[in-house]
Design a protein around this motif. Structure first.
Motif, PDB file in Angstrom:
ATOM      1  N   HIS A 187       2.146  -0.314   9.949  1.00  0.00           N
ATOM      2  CA  HIS A 187       1.795   0.858  10.751  1.00  0.00           C
ATOM      3  C   HIS A 187       3.010   1.368  11.512  1.00  0.00           C
ATOM      4  CE1 HIS A 187       1.341  -2.802  12.866  1.00  0.00           C
ATOM      5  NE2 HIS A 187       1.220  -2.224  14.015  1.00  0.00           N
ATOM      6  N   TYR A 195       4.234   7.585  18.017  1.00  0.00           N
ATOM      7  CA  TYR A 195       4.006   7.299  19.444  1.00  0.00           C
ATOM      8  C   TYR A 195       5.328   7.289  20.218  1.00  0.00           C
ATOM      9  CZ  TYR A 195      -0.879   5.890  18.869  1.00  0.00           C
ATOM     10  OH  TYR A 195      -2.217   5.862  18.622  1.00  0.00           O
ATOM     11  N   ARG A 203       6.526  10.795  20.730  1.00  0.00           N
ATOM     12  CA  ARG A 203       5.724  11.474  21.755  1.00  0.00           C
ATOM     13  C   ARG A 203       6.189  11.042  23.164  1.00  0.00           C
ATOM     14  NH1 ARG A 203       0.035   9.071  22.235  1.00  0.00           N
ATOM     15  NH2 ARG A 203       1.412   7.536  23.157  1.00  0.00           N
ATOM     16  N   ASP A 204       6.355   9.720  23.359  1.00  0.00           N
ATOM     17  CA  ASP A 204       6.733   9.207  24.686  1.00  0.00           C
ATOM     18  C   ASP A 204       8.154   9.620  25.068  1.00  0.00           C
ATOM     19  OD1 ASP A 204       4.274   8.094  24.881  1.00  0.00           O
ATOM     20  OD2 ASP A 204       4.910   6.011  24.640  1.00  0.00           O
ATOM     21  N   VAL A 223       5.897  -4.012  22.090  1.00  0.00           N
ATOM     22  CA  VAL A 223       6.378  -2.827  21.368  1.00  0.00           C
ATOM     23  C   VAL A 223       6.627  -1.828  22.491  1.00  0.00           C
ATOM     24  CG1 VAL A 223       5.937  -1.101  19.596  1.00  0.00           C
ATOM     25  CG2 VAL A 223       4.906  -3.353  19.398  1.00  0.00           C
ATOM     26  N   GLU A 224       7.828  -1.872  23.013  1.00  0.00           N
ATOM     27  CA  GLU A 224       8.080  -1.244  24.299  1.00  0.00           C
ATOM     28  C   GLU A 224       9.359  -0.414  24.250  1.00  0.00           C
ATOM     29  OE1 GLU A 224       7.494  -3.731  28.144  1.00  0.00           O
ATOM     30  OE2 GLU A 224       9.639  -3.784  27.714  1.00  0.00           O
ATOM     31  N   ILE A 225       9.286   0.788  24.829  1.00  0.00           N
ATOM     32  CA  ILE A 225      10.511   1.578  24.956  1.00  0.00           C
ATOM     33  C   ILE A 225      11.200   1.090  26.219  1.00  0.00           C
ATOM     34  CG2 ILE A 225      11.505   3.897  25.149  1.00  0.00           C
ATOM     35  CD1 ILE A 225       8.884   4.971  23.972  1.00  0.00           C
ATOM     36  N   LYS A 226      12.371   0.500  26.055  1.00  0.00           N
ATOM     37  CA  LYS A 226      13.081  -0.045  27.212  1.00  0.00           C
ATOM     38  C   LYS A 226      13.784   1.074  27.965  1.00  0.00           C
ATOM     39  CE  LYS A 226      16.528  -3.591  28.361  1.00  0.00           C
ATOM     40  NZ  LYS A 226      17.727  -2.852  28.781  1.00  0.00           N
ATOM     41  N   GLU A 227      14.565   1.855  27.217  1.00  0.00           N
ATOM     42  CA  GLU A 227      15.302   2.954  27.853  1.00  0.00           C
ATOM     43  C   GLU A 227      15.753   3.948  26.796  1.00  0.00           C
ATOM     44  OE1 GLU A 227      18.024   0.229  29.539  1.00  0.00           O
ATOM     45  OE2 GLU A 227      19.436   0.320  27.875  1.00  0.00           O
ATOM     46  N   ILE A 235      12.861   3.407  30.863  1.00  0.00           N
ATOM     47  CA  ILE A 235      11.471   3.830  30.631  1.00  0.00           C
ATOM     48  C   ILE A 235      10.516   2.648  30.793  1.00  0.00           C
ATOM     49  CG2 ILE A 235       9.851   4.804  28.966  1.00  0.00           C
ATOM     50  CD1 ILE A 235      11.999   6.614  28.036  1.00  0.00           C
ATOM     51  N   LYS A 236      10.822   1.545  30.080  1.00  0.00           N
ATOM     52  CA  LYS A 236      10.067   0.303  30.202  1.00  0.00           C
ATOM     53  C   LYS A 236       8.560   0.553  30.110  1.00  0.00           C
ATOM     54  CE  LYS A 236      10.723  -4.171  31.675  1.00  0.00           C
ATOM     55  NZ  LYS A 236      10.537  -4.987  30.557  1.00  0.00           N
ATOM     56  N   LYS A 237       8.147   1.039  28.959  1.00  0.00           N
ATOM     57  CA  LYS A 237       6.732   1.363  28.806  1.00  0.00           C
ATOM     58  C   LYS A 237       6.262   0.978  27.414  1.00  0.00           C
ATOM     59  CE  LYS A 237       3.756   5.318  28.610  1.00  0.00           C
ATOM     60  NZ  LYS A 237       3.796   6.676  28.147  1.00  0.00           N
ATOM     61  N   SER A 238       5.130   0.314  27.361  1.00  0.00           N
ATOM     62  CA  SER A 238       4.578  -0.063  26.070  1.00  0.00           C
ATOM     63  C   SER A 238       4.187   1.203  25.307  1.00  0.00           C
ATOM     64  CB  SER A 238       3.350  -0.945  26.245  1.00  0.00           C
ATOM     65  OG  SER A 238       2.652  -1.004  25.025  1.00  0.00           O
ATOM     66  N   VAL A 239       4.465   1.181  24.007  1.00  0.00           N
ATOM     67  CA  VAL A 239       4.139   2.311  23.148  1.00  0.00           C
ATOM     68  C   VAL A 239       2.619   2.525  23.111  1.00  0.00           C
ATOM     69  CG1 VAL A 239       4.159   2.957  20.702  1.00  0.00           C
ATOM     70  CG2 VAL A 239       6.228   2.111  21.777  1.00  0.00           C
ATOM     71  N   PHE A 240       1.866   1.468  23.420  1.00  0.00           N
ATOM     72  CA  PHE A 240       0.407   1.554  23.348  1.00  0.00           C
ATOM     73  C   PHE A 240      -0.228   1.972  24.672  1.00  0.00           C
ATOM     74  CE2 PHE A 240       1.608  -1.946  20.369  1.00  0.00           C
ATOM     75  CZ  PHE A 240       1.458  -1.201  19.218  1.00  0.00           C
ATOM     76  N   ASP A 280      -0.337   4.799  26.550  1.00  0.00           N
ATOM     77  CA  ASP A 280      -1.101   6.045  26.599  1.00  0.00           C
ATOM     78  C   ASP A 280      -2.421   5.913  25.853  1.00  0.00           C
ATOM     79  OD1 ASP A 280       0.826   7.174  28.063  1.00  0.00           O
ATOM     80  OD2 ASP A 280       1.427   8.703  26.605  1.00  0.00           O
ATOM     81  N   ASN A 281      -2.347   5.256  24.684  1.00  0.00           N
ATOM     82  CA  ASN A 281      -3.565   5.080  23.905  1.00  0.00           C
ATOM     83  C   ASN A 281      -4.579   4.247  24.674  1.00  0.00           C
ATOM     84  OD1 ASN A 281      -5.043   5.385  21.331  1.00  0.00           O
ATOM     85  ND2 ASN A 281      -4.904   3.155  21.339  1.00  0.00           N
ATOM     86  N   HIS A 326      -4.505   3.838  10.651  1.00  0.00           N
ATOM     87  CA  HIS A 326      -5.484   3.441  11.666  1.00  0.00           C
ATOM     88  C   HIS A 326      -5.935   4.685  12.416  1.00  0.00           C
ATOM     89  CE1 HIS A 326      -1.691   3.897  13.757  1.00  0.00           C
ATOM     90  NE2 HIS A 326      -2.437   4.316  14.754  1.00  0.00           N
ATOM     91  N   ASP A 378      -6.595   6.186  16.352  1.00  0.00           N
ATOM     92  CA  ASP A 378      -6.372   5.874  17.764  1.00  0.00           C
ATOM     93  C   ASP A 378      -7.455   6.553  18.600  1.00  0.00           C
ATOM     94  OD1 ASP A 378      -5.605   8.512  17.994  1.00  0.00           O
ATOM     95  OD2 ASP A 378      -3.464   8.085  18.082  1.00  0.00           O
ATOM     96  N   GLU A 433      -4.532  -3.100  16.341  1.00  0.00           N
ATOM     97  CA  GLU A 433      -3.517  -2.820  17.356  1.00  0.00           C
ATOM     98  C   GLU A 433      -3.924  -1.707  18.302  1.00  0.00           C
ATOM     99  OE1 GLU A 433      -0.479  -4.077  17.889  1.00  0.00           O
ATOM    100  OE2 GLU A 433       0.323  -4.845  16.005  1.00  0.00           O
ATOM    101  N   PHE A 434      -4.788  -0.815  17.818  1.00  0.00           N
ATOM    102  CA  PHE A 434      -5.063   0.410  18.569  1.00  0.00           C
ATOM    103  C   PHE A 434      -6.504   0.438  19.053  1.00  0.00           C
ATOM    104  CE2 PHE A 434      -1.558   1.158  15.760  1.00  0.00           C
ATOM    105  CZ  PHE A 434      -0.659   1.863  16.546  1.00  0.00           C
TER     106      PHE A 434
END
Lengths: 116, 223
Positions: A2, A9, A12-13, A106-110, B9-14, B16-17, B97, B99, B131-132
């Motif tokens: 996937h 995603y 988008r972020d 699964v994280e955007i660090k920077e 940013i330090k944000k999980s891609v998941f 928002d979902n 998948h 979401d 995952e979603f």
């Protein structure tokens, strides 16, 4: 499997973060990818190239992947162990009362943007 | 070397979902609609199981079905013809998948005010759908006997997110090295809370237990 969905995603972020920070060009996106996140870094990179180049903001933008080793914790003996080598069973005491501490990221660090 | 500026940013891609999914669940709670996310690998008998189950449920609760596939509308048409139940087809546009946002768009096409239960048949796949979070109230999955009793070991995430596991095609047990006790043990290792119901969608055996489980869940959700 996937990875393409995940790339959508990420895009988008990153677009959102770029907008919030008034950025018009992103040169690199740095990701923390856990060893047992089910994301395959090679595939992610391939999907990234295909999708990112379609976005003016991300054309040529590099995807940098920082692997996060998977570590589990044993609730019975209190020790940590490598999840990939030992799976669900604690190598110290044989218990299966174990859970993942990290390695699922699964994280955007920077993001990196060209300096003015 | 060009100088770069780093924006953390330090944000999980998941993330928002996850938010979308939680918001959707809240809305479903207000409207009294129970959404079941049904997952499995391709060919495990999802559609056949659904047809059997829907025919048992349709006089007791108001049901609608959303079929998610990469392409085609064969499942939605099949369900509608076999049960007369409103059934819509969602296309994931190549994604493996659904979401929460896609699920919401699907729900917008149903009359939720006149519905107690919506069953979402997710894309046939044991990896990505797990995952979603779709915003469903409960997750169920079907594991069929020919797939093997070791699947909970191979796809741990799928089994750990499910409230219910249906073991389908029990009529072919004599022909496969599938050990139901082992399978239950593996499922328990991943998820001690998951309920396991053996069924045979072809003969209808065990399907009533699944229908009863659903009725009970709907009742708990509405009250």
């Amino acid at each position: 499997m996937h990875e393409l969905g995940i790339v959508f995603y990420i895009i988008r972020d990153v677009k959102k973060a770029a907008e919030e920070n008034g950025v018009e060009k992103v040169s690199a996106v740095v990701m923390n990818i856990g060893e047992v996140s089910t994301v395959i870094p090679d595939y992610l990179g391939d999907c990234w190239r295909w999708a990112a180049d379609k976005e003016p903001l991300l054309k040529g933008c590099q995807l940098k992947i920082l692997p996060v080793p998977a570590v589990s914790y044993c609730g019975d003996c209190g020790k940590e162990f490598g999840t990939v080598a030992h799976g669900k069973t604690c190598p110290h005491c044989g218990s299966v009362n174990t859970w993942l501490l990290r390695g699922n990221e699964v994280e955007i660090k920077e993001i990196e943007v060209p300096a003015d | 070397m060009d100088e770069v500026k780093v924006i953390e940013i330090k944000k999980s891609v998941f993330a928002d979902n996850q938010q979308d999914a939680d918001a959707l669940r809240k809305e479903l709670k207000t409207k009294g609609v129970f959404l079941l996310n049904l997952m499995s690998s391709p060919g495990s008998g999802k559609t056949t199981t659904l047809i059997r189950t829907l025919n048992l449920l349709k006089d007791k609760v108001r049901v609608a079905v959303m079929e998610a596939d990469i392409d085609s509308d064969v499942d939605a048409v099949k369900i509608r013809r076999a049960t007369g139940i409103p059934s819509i087809q969602l296309h994931t546009g190549g994604m493996c998948h659904l979401d929460a946002e896609m699920t919401r768009q699907g729900l917008d096409n149903l009359s939720l005010e006149e519905t107690d239960l919506v069953i979402l048949e997710n894309v046939g796949n044991l990896v990505c759908p797990a995952e979603f979070d779709t915003g469903a109230v409960a997750n169920a999955m079907i594991l069929s006997v020919p797939e093997g009793d070791d699947k909970p070991l191979k796809y741990p995430l799928m089994f750990s997110v499910c409230d219910l596991v249906l073991i389908n095609k029990t009529d072919v047990l004599p022909y496969f090295d599938f050990n139901p006790d082992k399978c239950r043990e593996y499922i328990r290792m991943r998820n001690p809370k998951a309920r396991v119901i053996p069924i045979c969608a072809r003969t209808g055996e065990g399907v009533e237990a699944f229908a009863d489980w659903l009725l009970e869940q709907i009742h708990l959700w509405k009250h």
